[in-house]
Motif scaffolding. Sequence first.
Motif, PDB file in Angstrom:
ATOM      1  N   GLN A 164     -44.114  12.764 -11.259  1.00  0.00           N
ATOM      2  CA  GLN A 164     -45.563  12.863 -11.386  1.00  0.00           C
ATOM      3  C   GLN A 164     -46.153  14.016 -10.573  1.00  0.00           C
ATOM      4  O   GLN A 164     -47.352  14.259 -10.629  1.00  0.00           O
ATOM      5  N   GLN A 165     -45.310  14.669  -9.809  1.00  0.00           N
ATOM      6  CA  GLN A 165     -45.712  15.824  -9.000  1.00  0.00           C
ATOM      7  C   GLN A 165     -46.840  15.484  -8.027  1.00  0.00           C
ATOM      8  O   GLN A 165     -47.800  16.235  -7.855  1.00  0.00           O
ATOM      9  N   GLU A 199     -45.482   9.515 -20.517  1.00  0.00           N
ATOM     10  CA  GLU A 199     -45.865  10.698 -19.738  1.00  0.00           C
ATOM     11  C   GLU A 199     -44.792  11.067 -18.721  1.00  0.00           C
ATOM     12  O   GLU A 199     -44.640  12.244 -18.363  1.00  0.00           O
ATOM     13  N   TRP A 200     -44.039  10.079 -18.221  1.00  0.00           N
ATOM     14  CA  TRP A 200     -42.923  10.390 -17.326  1.00  0.00           C
ATOM     15  C   TRP A 200     -41.837  11.145 -18.079  1.00  0.00           C
ATOM     16  O   TRP A 200     -41.340  12.162 -17.599  1.00  0.00           O
ATOM     17  N   GLN A 234     -42.101  12.877 -20.740  1.00  0.00           N
ATOM     18  CA  GLN A 234     -42.574  14.200 -21.157  1.00  0.00           C
ATOM     19  C   GLN A 234     -42.483  15.222 -20.027  1.00  0.00           C
ATOM     20  O   GLN A 234     -42.469  16.430 -20.284  1.00  0.00           O
ATOM     21  N   ARG A 235     -42.406  14.737 -18.800  1.00  0.00           N
ATOM     22  CA  ARG A 235     -42.207  15.636 -17.654  1.00  0.00           C
ATOM     23  C   ARG A 235     -40.725  15.822 -17.315  1.00  0.00           C
ATOM     24  O   ARG A 235     -40.380  16.628 -16.465  1.00  0.00           O
ATOM     25  N   HIS A 236     -39.862  15.040 -17.970  1.00  0.00           N
ATOM     26  CA  HIS A 236     -38.432  15.047 -17.664  1.00  0.00           C
ATOM     27  C   HIS A 236     -37.714  16.020 -18.607  1.00  0.00           C
ATOM     28  O   HIS A 236     -36.972  15.621 -19.500  1.00  0.00           O
TER      29      HIS A 236
END
Length: 430
Positions: free
Chosen positions: A51-52, A182-183, A185-187
């Motif tokens: 999630q930065q 959403e997790w 999509q960041r991976h």
Amino acid sequence: MKVALVNPRWSYEASIYFGCREPHLPLELGYSKSLLEKDGHELLMLDGQLQQFDNSELAERVAEFGPDMTVMTTAPTYLFWRCAPPELRIPAEFLNYLDDRGGRTVAVGPHGSATPGSTLRKLGVDIVVRGECEEIVAQLANGPDWREIPSTAYLRDGEVVSKGGVHASRFVDHEPLRWPTEWLQRHHHHHHRFDHEQYGLGAEVEASRGCPYNCSFCAKIDFRDAYRRRNHEAIVAEIDGLIAQGVGYVYFIDEIFLPQKALLEALVERPIKFGVQTRIDLWKPDLLELLGRAGCVSIEAGLESLTVEGREMLAKRCRLGTEELAALLINARRHVPFVQANLIGVVEDDPELVAYWRKHLIDNGVWANEPVPLYPYPSSPSYRQLWGEPDDLAWERAHEHYLASFRNFSDIQEKQPLPLRVLEQSCCAA
């Protein structure tokens, strides 16, 4: 009960860390969340990497949620519990930001499993879980008296109270994990993947846990030890869910991905690529062909030593000679785009012989890394052979030994790691 599950925002400057620095799914928190939700608890799950969020922002989000219990990892995902950063500065940093706003605080990970006393004192948490954590976390949320939950430890008047030994989860009946879109999509990271045709998002999956072998270097005595194989239908359902969310590659975090014909045949029919870590001596040529056909594009083969003497010193219990192992690795490379023979620095190994076999493998398309210096993690047989059962100074002892023993370090970590006391001096309580 309101429960916050937190994987901090990791940083590895000047650390002795052999794992990957990219974000990975916090599987231990995912399993914990699944069990807690089934029992009706209200959950907040945060991951600083994916999630930065920095550790200050993570703490603010937890405080805003107002949990009755906050569970925090001391290693970045189950995949790296066996090679965790020795220092606790990152978990301590998060807890310092959180202050007293997280309810009962619980630390899970390899540090509390092997050395509960020092972990409790350094972090100032209320309780640590010893061993695999998901089932114990659920008991802590459900139990009327958290001080009586097994496989935990806490401080009473400065002394450690330990409730039984380390815990091994059943694992075999863990239900399919579901991750926030959403997790995923960041991976974007495809762990240990080096072929050029990458598509889709990345993820991590666990098909089995533990290992039937007891190699001297492997830090698994206090967690992820006994071998268990997960329910086949649950694995396939989890992978199907990931595919539906856009995942094109999964990495099996299993300590040892043993040949599972039914799973491989199921993967043949699915649009997914994957990577594994395994022992090449456990595979037959026909299963290696099936492994490639199923979509495997990356193999980390735990060879460790290129000599019979070195493998015996590491307690590999390997029946094959170096020529046979090399032939299997080269055969695997015919079906899988990237095959690596993982090597550890072993004093018994003749450098010229190691150089010969490394060149032979590399010339045949198999990557064999420069042998990595061995770190005696407190949960490994090598630590206990040197010093016995780990005590409160186990991590410091292992750290000092490592720094004193080697001039050159692995190319996957900092060139000159700092002493543990220096790494922890700004954050840890003791």
